[in-house]
Scaffold this active site. Structure first.
Site, PDB file in Angstrom:
ATOM      1  N   CYS A   9       0.863  -1.361  -0.025  1.00 24.72           N
ATOM      2  CA  CYS A   9       0.034  -0.093  -0.003  1.00 24.72           C
ATOM      3  C   CYS A   9       0.737   1.249   0.006  1.00 24.72           C
ATOM      4  O   CYS A   9       1.411   1.628  -0.942  1.00 24.72           O
ATOM      5  CB  CYS A   9      -0.970   0.036   1.240  1.00 24.72           C
ATOM      6  SG  CYS A   9      -2.457   0.728   0.839  1.00 24.72           S
ATOM      7  N   ARG A  29     -12.367   5.652  -1.019  1.00 21.96           N
ATOM      8  CA  ARG A  29     -11.376   4.872  -0.645  1.00 21.96           C
ATOM      9  C   ARG A  29     -11.868   3.232  -0.798  1.00 21.96           C
ATOM     10  O   ARG A  29     -13.278   3.093  -0.991  1.00 21.96           O
ATOM     11  CB  ARG A  29     -11.423   4.740   1.014  1.00 21.96           C
ATOM     12  CG  ARG A  29     -10.818   6.099   1.575  1.00 21.96           C
ATOM     13  CD  ARG A  29     -10.312   5.867   3.079  1.00 21.96           C
ATOM     14  NE  ARG A  29      -9.107   5.101   3.008  1.00 21.96           N
ATOM     15  CZ  ARG A  29      -7.898   5.357   2.943  1.00 21.96           C
ATOM     16  NH1 ARG A  29      -7.655   6.984   2.545  1.00 21.96           N
ATOM     17  NH2 ARG A  29      -6.755   4.878   3.047  1.00 21.96           N
ATOM     18  N   HIS A  81      -3.437  -5.662   2.976  1.00 19.43           N
ATOM     19  CA  HIS A  81      -2.894  -5.715   4.324  1.00 19.43           C
ATOM     20  C   HIS A  81      -3.541  -6.907   5.074  1.00 19.43           C
ATOM     21  O   HIS A  81      -4.133  -7.721   4.343  1.00 19.43           O
ATOM     22  CB  HIS A  81      -3.607  -4.623   4.821  1.00 19.43           C
ATOM     23  CG  HIS A  81      -3.259  -3.044   4.481  1.00 19.43           C
ATOM     24  ND1 HIS A  81      -1.923  -2.773   4.951  1.00 19.43           N
ATOM     25  CD2 HIS A  81      -3.598  -2.201   3.494  1.00 19.43           C
ATOM     26  CE1 HIS A  81      -1.782  -1.559   4.452  1.00 19.43           C
ATOM     27  NE2 HIS A  81      -2.768  -1.139   3.608  1.00 19.43           N
TER      28      HIS A  81
HETATM   29  N1  GLN Z   1      -2.274   6.885   2.036  1.00 19.58           N
HETATM   30  C1  GLN Z   1      -2.454   5.867   0.999  1.00 19.58           C
HETATM   31  C2  GLN Z   1      -3.678   5.803   0.346  1.00 19.58           C
HETATM   32  O1  GLN Z   1      -4.454   6.268   1.014  1.00 19.58           O
HETATM   33  C3  GLN Z   1      -1.951   4.695   1.583  1.00 19.58           C
HETATM   34  C4  GLN Z   1      -2.831   3.940   2.352  1.00 19.58           C
HETATM   35  C5  GLN Z   1      -2.265   2.573   3.173  1.00 19.58           C
HETATM   36  O2  GLN Z   1      -1.260   2.416   3.188  1.00 19.58           O
HETATM   37  N2  GLN Z   1      -3.477   1.871   3.529  1.00 19.58           N
HETATM   38  O3  GLN Z   1      -3.903   5.437  -0.799  1.00 19.58           O
END
Ligand code: GLN
Length: 249
Positions: free
Chosen positions: A99, A133, A200
């Site tokens: 990520c 998101r 993750h």
């Molecule tokens: N900040 C980055 C995004 O929002 C990575 C987020 C993360 O590592 N979960 O895509």
């Protein structure tokens, strides 16, 4: 501390800042699976301003982080880590980047507000955040020939949309979830010994076959191409659980 043939070293980039959604589990999985094969497994923590022992690392791990944390590490990555990291990777060390870490190994990460954090361009990808998101379980059909099973499972939570350039190939295709950008069905990337992913959860405890792929790839330079098989019944039960859950979506 010279590397002996019996030492296996994990390098953890920014453990204090880039470590979310259980990413630490990837470190434990790599250390334990090397140890269970008789290696003297060591962990080197590589926070900001630290580059010592990077040339002894077999596998680097670069975890995820919110935009704020990425803004705190990208300059250190460019200024201090890039040269020794490139040297290590050019001499056969592996990298798993998840990520936010995955995004900063690319050309750049641009936040939803339009702020751009330059990456080190180690992998041919670029990322621009969108408003919505991507959150939820992910199931991937991987494109690594030696991987068995071919599925990878995990959890995603990111605003970034990542697009691969010609030098990077996808880690796999999403069966469930958004993956790289929610449009081209790709997830993650493979370029040389670098593996990038949005998964993750943490990723490796539920995908021990990918952990072994990373360990084996880093040991090729020592003439090791086979790893002692381990009893992964518990790990694969967790893997199967996510697959079953995905089927009932
Ligand atoms: N900040 C980055 C995004 O929002 C990575 C987020 C993360 O590592 N979960 O895509």
């Amino acid at each position: 501390m010279p590397r002996t043939n019996n030492t296996f070293t994990i390098g953890w980039l920014y453990p204090d800042l880039m470590n979310i959604y259980g990413d630490r589990g990837n470190i434990l999985a790599l250390l334990k699976r090397a140890e269970w094969r008789g290696y003297d497994a060591k962990l080197v923590e590589l926070g900001r301003g630290t580059v010592s022992q990077m040339d002894e690392v077999d596998v680097f791990f670069f975890g995820g982080g919110q935009d704020r944390e990425q803004s705190l590490v990208y300059e250190d990555l460019l200024e201090f880590k890039q040269p020794p990291l490139e040297r290590a990777v050019n001499s056969g060390a592996g990298v798993l980047a998840v990520c936010g870490g995955y995004q900063l190994l690319g050309h750049y990460y641009q936040t939803a507000e339009g702020e751009r954090f330059p990456g080190i361009g180690m992998i041919d990808v670029k990322t621009e955040a969108g408003k919505k998101r991507f959150i939820g379980d992910v199931v991937v059909d991987a494109e690594i020939d030696t991987l068995n099973p071919k599925t990878l499972v995990g959890f995603e939570n990111h605003s970034g949309r990542t697009f691969l350039g010609p030098k990077a190939k996808p880690l796999g295709t999403v069966r469930l979830g958004n993956g790289n950008n929610g449009s081209d069905k790709t997830e993650g990337c493979l370029q040389g010994t670098v593996v990038g992913s949005y998964l993750h959860g943490s990723l490796l405890p539920k995908n021990p076959h990918l952990a072994d792929y990373l360990i084996r790839s880093a040991l090729i330079r020592r003439g090791v191409d086979e790893l002692l098989p381990l009893d992964d019944a518990v790990e694969m039960a967790a893997h199967e659980r996510i697959l079953q859950r995905a089927q009932h979506r």
